[in-house]
Motif scaffolding. Structure first.
Motif, PDB file in Angstrom:
ATOM      1  N   ARG A   1       0.821  -1.212   0.000  1.00  0.00           N
ATOM      2  CA  ARG A   1       0.000   0.000   0.000  1.00  0.00           C
ATOM      3  C   ARG A   1       0.857   1.266   0.000  1.00  0.00           C
ATOM      4  O   ARG A   1       0.591   2.218  -0.749  1.00  0.00           O
ATOM      5  CB  ARG A   1      -0.893   0.011   1.243  1.00  0.00           C
ATOM      6  CG  ARG A   1      -2.087  -0.919   1.214  1.00  0.00           C
ATOM      7  CD  ARG A   1      -2.755  -0.909   2.562  1.00  0.00           C
ATOM      8  NE  ARG A   1      -4.131  -1.362   2.523  1.00  0.00           N
ATOM      9  CZ  ARG A   1      -4.939  -1.347   3.586  1.00  0.00           C
ATOM     10  NH1 ARG A   1      -4.494  -0.916   4.751  1.00  0.00           N
ATOM     11  NH2 ARG A   1      -6.188  -1.765   3.479  1.00  0.00           N
ATOM     12  N   THR A   2       1.889   1.287   0.829  1.00  0.00           N
ATOM     13  CA  THR A   2       2.691   2.488   0.997  1.00  0.00           C
ATOM     14  C   THR A   2       3.395   2.885  -0.289  1.00  0.00           C
ATOM     15  O   THR A   2       3.331   4.053  -0.719  1.00  0.00           O
ATOM     16  CB  THR A   2       3.722   2.278   2.119  1.00  0.00           C
ATOM     17  OG1 THR A   2       3.019   2.085   3.360  1.00  0.00           O
ATOM     18  CG2 THR A   2       4.643   3.481   2.250  1.00  0.00           C
ATOM     19  N   TYR A   3       4.069   1.933  -0.932  1.00  0.00           N
ATOM     20  CA  TYR A   3       4.862   2.279  -2.117  1.00  0.00           C
ATOM     21  C   TYR A   3       3.984   2.464  -3.351  1.00  0.00           C
ATOM     22  O   TYR A   3       4.261   3.345  -4.180  1.00  0.00           O
ATOM     23  CB  TYR A   3       5.946   1.229  -2.343  1.00  0.00           C
ATOM     24  CG  TYR A   3       7.121   1.446  -1.419  1.00  0.00           C
ATOM     25  CD1 TYR A   3       8.196   2.243  -1.803  1.00  0.00           C
ATOM     26  CD2 TYR A   3       7.142   0.897  -0.143  1.00  0.00           C
ATOM     27  CE1 TYR A   3       9.265   2.475  -0.944  1.00  0.00           C
ATOM     28  CE2 TYR A   3       8.199   1.127   0.727  1.00  0.00           C
ATOM     29  CZ  TYR A   3       9.262   1.916   0.315  1.00  0.00           C
ATOM     30  OH  TYR A   3      10.308   2.154   1.177  1.00  0.00           O
ATOM     31  N   THR A   4       2.929   1.682  -3.481  1.00  0.00           N
ATOM     32  CA  THR A   4       2.033   1.884  -4.617  1.00  0.00           C
ATOM     33  C   THR A   4       1.319   3.227  -4.500  1.00  0.00           C
ATOM     34  O   THR A   4       1.213   3.978  -5.476  1.00  0.00           O
ATOM     35  CB  THR A   4       1.013   0.746  -4.712  1.00  0.00           C
ATOM     36  OG1 THR A   4       1.696  -0.515  -4.753  1.00  0.00           O
ATOM     37  CG2 THR A   4       0.157   0.882  -5.954  1.00  0.00           C
TER      38      THR A   4
ATOM     39  N   LEU B   1       0.290  10.982 -10.414  1.00  0.00           N
ATOM     40  CA  LEU B   1      -1.065  11.383 -10.782  1.00  0.00           C
ATOM     41  C   LEU B   1      -1.530  12.620 -10.029  1.00  0.00           C
ATOM     42  O   LEU B   1      -2.493  13.267 -10.431  1.00  0.00           O
ATOM     43  CB  LEU B   1      -2.058  10.239 -10.542  1.00  0.00           C
ATOM     44  CG  LEU B   1      -1.837   8.969 -11.366  1.00  0.00           C
ATOM     45  CD1 LEU B   1      -2.965   7.967 -11.108  1.00  0.00           C
ATOM     46  CD2 LEU B   1      -1.731   9.270 -12.862  1.00  0.00           C
ATOM     47  N   ARG B   2      -0.838  12.960  -8.939  1.00  0.00           N
ATOM     48  CA  ARG B   2      -1.225  14.131  -8.153  1.00  0.00           C
ATOM     49  C   ARG B   2      -0.119  15.170  -8.046  1.00  0.00           C
ATOM     50  O   ARG B   2      -0.366  16.272  -7.558  1.00  0.00           O
ATOM     51  CB  ARG B   2      -1.639  13.693  -6.741  1.00  0.00           C
ATOM     52  CG  ARG B   2      -2.980  12.996  -6.693  1.00  0.00           C
ATOM     53  CD  ARG B   2      -3.257  12.482  -5.309  1.00  0.00           C
ATOM     54  NE  ARG B   2      -4.678  12.368  -5.058  1.00  0.00           N
ATOM     55  CZ  ARG B   2      -5.203  11.723  -4.021  1.00  0.00           C
ATOM     56  NH1 ARG B   2      -4.400  11.134  -3.139  1.00  0.00           N
ATOM     57  NH2 ARG B   2      -6.507  11.675  -3.860  1.00  0.00           N
ATOM     58  N   GLY B   3       1.089  14.812  -8.461  1.00  0.00           N
ATOM     59  CA  GLY B   3       2.186  15.757  -8.405  1.00  0.00           C
ATOM     60  C   GLY B   3       2.653  16.080  -7.006  1.00  0.00           C
ATOM     61  O   GLY B   3       3.228  17.153  -6.769  1.00  0.00           O
ATOM     62  N   ARG B   4       2.463  15.163  -6.081  1.00  0.00           N
ATOM     63  CA  ARG B   4       2.881  15.382  -4.694  1.00  0.00           C
ATOM     64  C   ARG B   4       4.255  14.755  -4.475  1.00  0.00           C
ATOM     65  O   ARG B   4       4.439  13.558  -4.708  1.00  0.00           O
ATOM     66  CB  ARG B   4       1.878  14.764  -3.728  1.00  0.00           C
ATOM     67  CG  ARG B   4       0.486  15.374  -3.817  1.00  0.00           C
ATOM     68  CD  ARG B   4      -0.501  14.672  -2.881  1.00  0.00           C
ATOM     69  NE  ARG B   4      -1.820  15.271  -2.957  1.00  0.00           N
ATOM     70  CZ  ARG B   4      -2.892  14.805  -2.313  1.00  0.00           C
ATOM     71  NH1 ARG B   4      -2.771  13.707  -1.551  1.00  0.00           N
ATOM     72  NH2 ARG B   4      -4.064  15.415  -2.427  1.00  0.00           N
ATOM     73  N   PRO B   5       5.243  15.525  -4.052  1.00  0.00           N
ATOM     74  CA  PRO B   5       6.593  14.974  -3.846  1.00  0.00           C
ATOM     75  C   PRO B   5       6.573  13.779  -2.901  1.00  0.00           C
ATOM     76  O   PRO B   5       5.850  13.763  -1.899  1.00  0.00           O
ATOM     77  CB  PRO B   5       7.357  16.158  -3.244  1.00  0.00           C
ATOM     78  CG  PRO B   5       6.624  17.363  -3.717  1.00  0.00           C
ATOM     79  CD  PRO B   5       5.171  16.966  -3.748  1.00  0.00           C
ATOM     80  N   GLN B   6       7.391  12.774  -3.213  1.00  0.00           N
ATOM     81  CA  GLN B   6       7.438  11.535  -2.435  1.00  0.00           C
ATOM     82  C   GLN B   6       8.893  11.157  -2.177  1.00  0.00           C
ATOM     83  O   GLN B   6       9.477  10.344  -2.906  1.00  0.00           O
ATOM     84  CB  GLN B   6       6.708  10.410  -3.176  1.00  0.00           C
ATOM     85  CG  GLN B   6       5.244  10.677  -3.440  1.00  0.00           C
ATOM     86  CD  GLN B   6       4.419  10.724  -2.165  1.00  0.00           C
ATOM     87  OE1 GLN B   6       4.655   9.948  -1.242  1.00  0.00           O
ATOM     88  NE2 GLN B   6       3.456  11.637  -2.118  1.00  0.00           N
ATOM     89  N   PRO B   7       9.517  11.704  -1.148  1.00  0.00           N
ATOM     90  CA  PRO B   7      10.899  11.328  -0.829  1.00  0.00           C
ATOM     91  C   PRO B   7      11.072   9.828  -0.616  1.00  0.00           C
ATOM     92  O   PRO B   7      12.176   9.299  -0.798  1.00  0.00           O
ATOM     93  CB  PRO B   7      11.175  12.110   0.466  1.00  0.00           C
ATOM     94  CG  PRO B   7      10.223  13.262   0.433  1.00  0.00           C
ATOM     95  CD  PRO B   7       8.994  12.746  -0.250  1.00  0.00           C
ATOM     96  N   LEU B   8       9.998   9.138  -0.244  1.00  0.00           N
ATOM     97  CA  LEU B   8      10.048   7.695  -0.053  1.00  0.00           C
ATOM     98  C   LEU B   8      10.604   6.978  -1.280  1.00  0.00           C
ATOM     99  O   LEU B   8      11.254   5.932  -1.164  1.00  0.00           O
ATOM    100  CB  LEU B   8       8.630   7.181   0.240  1.00  0.00           C
ATOM    101  CG  LEU B   8       8.439   5.671   0.439  1.00  0.00           C
ATOM    102  CD1 LEU B   8       9.022   5.255   1.780  1.00  0.00           C
ATOM    103  CD2 LEU B   8       6.965   5.305   0.354  1.00  0.00           C
ATOM    104  N   LEU B   9      10.350   7.540  -2.463  1.00  0.00           N
ATOM    105  CA  LEU B   9      10.750   6.892  -3.710  1.00  0.00           C
ATOM    106  C   LEU B   9      12.136   7.309  -4.182  1.00  0.00           C
ATOM    107  O   LEU B   9      12.579   6.879  -5.250  1.00  0.00           O
ATOM    108  CB  LEU B   9       9.716   7.198  -4.801  1.00  0.00           C
ATOM    109  CG  LEU B   9       8.301   6.678  -4.521  1.00  0.00           C
ATOM    110  CD1 LEU B   9       7.334   7.155  -5.596  1.00  0.00           C
ATOM    111  CD2 LEU B   9       8.281   5.153  -4.433  1.00  0.00           C
TER     112      LEU B   9
END
Length: 407
Positions: free
Chosen positions: A371-374, A382-390
């Motif tokens: 769930r977290t990574y998907t 799809l939302r343009g929200r930065p994701q440092p996780l990736l």
């Protein structure tokens, strides 16, 4: 077809949940096909649950919204079925979406016949286990009023032989976070799916698919299925009453096993799909040498001999070379092929043994990582929200390894 991803122990029934698997003969005879005029009917509600059994406790969605759920029966009048050529291609689709608060009872996880057939494929026929799975409730509510606004759409396709409900925990989580999610059952490719009129279609494909070419055709066909679902959800006369919720400019696709390969296949042929995720599936339809038009793609799999760089499944190395946009290749230590579905929580609570190797990652943790990574991937693209996780490994997720250089 037998490969390293096919689990077929001598003392158990054939496992038909994973890509390139073969399955036992169908348990139900196939009824006549539904005519094309029924191409957008709503599936009937499942029968009442048996109150004596306590179902599996599925993990709750992590988002703020309640989750609504609808079902659609779709027939593509332009295509004959790959496995039953005398019939038109049929799909069952569940739509999950952000809903307003509701006091209704949550929907059933699966019809009893579907539960019985799924368990039979892993060699489990005890009545008490069937009762427990069939009594399981989801965290979504049938026909709940949707939240207003426009939401990104994610298409989800299950593994070869697996019914669409085995992706429920991911679908509900995405919907609770503001997505519309369509999970798709592809006719004759699941252990058992109930269609309108009480017909139960079983996995004819599991008996007929024998060669790599069969699986290539199956992957391409699923990609076409996903495009057809898009047509019926976003076209001029949409099949779903809440189709206005969908933001047509923000569409993604993901899937487990063969369903993950289908996500790449639909992206290669349908530019409406802007981002995709393959969860541990061989790329039966190779990523084109020219890439996917710079669109982002996540390869998300096990950390084993099959899906390591240079591993047994050469399609992953080939896909990595050809992907021409943002890309990541993530491996989950201790994961099993089934980790990328609901199977960990089902097997754990039903006390069903894995047919080969027990995964090292606990069931709840497996669901959480997927769930977290998907979710992060789709939030970014799809939302343009930065994701440092990736951006790279994190101490909070030590199981997740980043392969190769990132782009």
């Amino acid at each position: 077809m037998k490969t390293s991803r096919t689990l077929r122990p001598a003392t158990a029934a054939v496992v038909a949940l994973i890509t390139l698997a073969t399955a036992a003969p169908a348990a139900f005879a196939q009824a006549p096909a539904v005519p094309a005029s029924a191409a957008a009917t709503t599936a009937p509600a499942a029968g009442p649950a048996r109150p004596a059994a306590t179902g599996v406790l599925l993990p709750e969605p992590t988002g703020r919204a309640d989750v609504g759920r609808s079902a659609l029966h779709l027939v593509d009048p332009s295509r004959h079925d790959l496995w039953m050529p005398e019939r038109r291609r049929e799909l069952m689709v569940d739509l999950y979406y952000p809903a307003r608060s509701t006091a209704a009872a949550p929907s059933r996880y699966a019809d009893r016949r579907e539960a019985e057939l799924l368990l039979a494929e892993v060699g489990v026929r005890e009545e008490a286990v069937v009762e427990t799975l069939s009594a399981t409730r989801s965290h979504s509510f049938l026909h709940a009023r949707p939240q207003p606004g426009k939401h990104p759409l994610v298409l989800l396709s299950p593994g070869f032989g697996a019914p669409r409900f085995t992706l429920t925990t991911l679908a509900e989580d995405l919907a609770s976070r503001g997505y519309v999610v369509a999970t798709v059952d592809h006719a004759y490719e699941s252990s058992g799916t109930v269609f309108p009129g009480g017909r139960v279609l079983t996995c004819v494909a599991c008996r007929k698919a024998e060669t790599p070419e069969d699986m290539r055709k199956a992957t391409v066909n699923r990609g076409r299925d996903l495009s057809f679902v898009l047509d019926r959800l976003t076209g001029p006369r949409p099949a779903w009453r809440y189709a206005g919720l969908i933001d047509r400019q923000r569409i993604g696709a993901a899937g487990h096993s063969l369903g993950g390969a289908a996500a790449a296949s639909v992206m290669a042929n349908d530019h409406r799909v802007r981002a995709g995720v393959n969860m541990d599936g061989a790329f039966g339809d190779p990523v084109p040498e020219q890439g996917l038009g710079g669109r982002p793609f996540l390869m998300f799999g096990t950390d084993d001999a099959a899906h390591q760089p240079g591993g047994e499944d050469a399609t992953w190395d080939a896909a990595w070379r050809n992907l021409d946009g943002w890309k990541r290749w993530l491996a989950v230590r201790g994961a099993h092929h089934f980790t990328f579905s609901d199977v960990p929580v089902l097997f754990d609570q039903l006390r069903v043994p894995y047919p080969d190797v027990q995964p090292a990652i606990p069931a709840a943790r497996a669901i959480g990582v997927v769930r977290t990574y998907t979710g992060a991937f789709f939030d970014l693209h799809l939302r343009g929200r930065p994701q440092p996780l990736l951006d790279g490994p994190t101490s909070d997720n030590p199981e997740v390894r980043f392969n190769h250089h990132r782009r």
